[in-house]
Design a protein around this motif. Structure first.
Motif, short mmCIF file in Angstrom:
data_model
loop_
_atom_site.label_atom_id
_atom_site.label_comp_id
_atom_site.label_asym_id
_atom_site.label_seq_id
_atom_site.Cartn_x
_atom_site.Cartn_y
_atom_site.Cartn_z
N PHE A 115 78.69 0.83 13.29
CA PHE A 115 78.15 2.11 12.89
C PHE A 115 76.73 1.90 12.38
O PHE A 115 76.41 0.86 11.81
N SER A 116 75.88 2.89 12.58
CA SER A 116 74.52 2.79 12.07
C SER A 116 74.46 3.35 10.65
O SER A 116 75.24 4.22 10.29
N SER A 117 73.55 2.83 9.86
CA SER A 117 73.44 3.25 8.47
C SER A 117 72.43 4.38 8.32
O SER A 117 71.54 4.56 9.16
N ARG A 118 72.57 5.12 7.25
CA ARG A 118 71.63 6.19 6.96
C ARG A 118 70.29 5.61 6.52
O ARG A 118 70.25 4.61 5.80
N LEU A 119 69.20 6.23 6.92
CA LEU A 119 67.88 5.78 6.50
C LEU A 119 67.69 5.99 5.00
O LEU A 119 67.04 5.20 4.33
N LYS A 177 69.79 4.92 14.08
CA LYS A 177 70.03 5.25 15.48
C LYS A 177 71.45 5.77 15.58
O LYS A 177 72.37 5.21 14.99
N TYR A 178 71.63 6.85 16.31
CA TYR A 178 72.96 7.44 16.44
C TYR A 178 73.72 6.73 17.56
O TYR A 178 73.33 6.77 18.73
N ASP A 227 79.39 6.50 15.92
CA ASP A 227 79.04 7.43 14.85
C ASP A 227 79.66 8.80 15.10
O ASP A 227 80.03 9.52 14.16
N ARG A 228 79.77 9.17 16.37
CA ARG A 228 80.41 10.44 16.70
C ARG A 228 81.88 10.41 16.31
O ARG A 228 82.44 11.38 15.79
N VAL A 229 82.52 9.26 16.57
CA VAL A 229 83.92 9.09 16.18
C VAL A 229 84.05 9.20 14.66
O VAL A 229 84.97 9.85 14.14
N ALA A 230 83.12 8.58 13.94
CA ALA A 230 83.15 8.62 12.48
C ALA A 230 82.94 10.04 11.97
O ALA A 230 83.55 10.46 10.98
#
Length: 311
Positions: free
Chosen positions: A3-7, A50-51, A55-58
């Motif tokens: 998963f990508s992290s929030r900026l 980056k999405y 991330d959509r699953v999360a």
């Protein structure tokens, strides 16, 4: 799964010493973003680096969990000198009902997840939305940093765990952080790491509101003439000229000014289109208005450095 992290991490919004006088860096970034983009900001503080597909699953899982949270596990101690259910076998009928209830809940949960999945846009659209949010977030951070750097807005810092109030922050410390790590800890977590401590960064709340008002006032008159007495085209040109700070030294290309005029046109009741569709302003017409915004000298071959084309 990756998963990508929030900026801008969630903990940046939980900085200590949140008083009326001081606004934490993360909240200041949001204030600047809303000033710059209005409703278009749309939770841009939640932008990811980056999405990714996972991330959509999360996102689906997070939405489902709001309706079907994990059941709380009771905390209880076993009887003194023994354990639970000693000598008391569990009723098979009770266990069967528990299993049935669990299965029914999982079925409902899975069905709701399918509904959320169907309602969510495709991955490509979500990735594009994230990219737009990321661009807005980075622009807001840069704008805030620039305001502090140019001394339009004082910054303060406070070492976590100390009893003192936030104190005026040396601009050099902010610049050092911004240049050395790309604003890493600051832009992600709202603090600067110095002397083995997290120094949280704040902005003066009143001056932040003055510099970046959430509802910027529009010009309502030119001298003694009310703007509502002028044509929508003139109102549009006056507002864009003021917002873009057009002066005799402005060398912005008319096409770029035209794009800005077209984006702002609907706010003045003007429709944007191709012209043959009954619209009020076309790309060509907007470019001509963009030329009219500039000083005459800007049209004498200096509007586009390096180009031989006359403005």
């Amino acid at each position: 799964m990756t998963f990508s992290s929030r900026l801008l991490e969630a903990r940046a919004f939980a900085a200590p010493r949140q008083q009326d006088k001081f606004t934490p860096w993360a909240r200041a970034v949001v204030a600047v973003g809303k000033h710059l983009y209005g409703d278009e900001w749309e939770f841009s503080e939640k932008a990811r680096e980056k999405y990714l597909p996972h991330d959509r699953v999360a996102d689906i899982e997070a939405e489902v969990s709001k309706r079907y949270p994990a059941p709380a596990v009771p905390k209880a101690a076993p009887p003194v000198g023994g354990s639970f259910n000693v000598g008391k076998p569990i009723d098979p009928a009770l266990m069967a009902r528990i299993r049935e209830a669990g299965a029914a809940r999982r079925a409902e949960r899975d069905e709701y997840a399918k509904e959320i999945d169907a309602a969510l846009p495709p991955y490509a659209d979500l990735a594009a939305t994230n990219d737009a949010r990321k661009a807005r977030l980075l622009a807001a951070e840069s704008k805030l940093f620039g305001a502090v750097l140019n001394k339009h807005l004082p910054a303060y810092w406070y070492a976590d765990g100390t009893a003192s109030e936030p104190s005026l922050m040396p601009i050099g410390e902010l610049v050092k952080e911004w240049n050395s790590t790309g604003g890493g800890n600051l832009t992600r977590r709202g603090y600067i790491w110095r002397d083995r401590a997290a120094w949280h960064v704040y902005l003066d709340t009143a001056k932040l509101a003055d510099a970046f008002p959430l509802n910027p006032l529009r010009e309502t008159a030119v001298g003694s003439i009310s703007l509502d007495q002028l044509s929508p085209y003139l109102q549009l040109m006056i507002q864009v000229s003021l917002e873009q700070g057009v002066t005799a030294h402005t060398r912005t290309k008319p096409q770029a000014l035209g794009d800005i005029l077209r984006n702002e046109a609907p706010k003045f009741g003007l429709t944007v289109g191709k012209g043959n569709d009954g619209s009020d302003i076309t790309k060509t017409w907007a470019t001509q208005l963009g030329k009219a915004l500039r000083w005459p000298d800007a049209r004498k071959g200096r509007a586009e450095p390096g180009s031989t084309r006359k403005g």
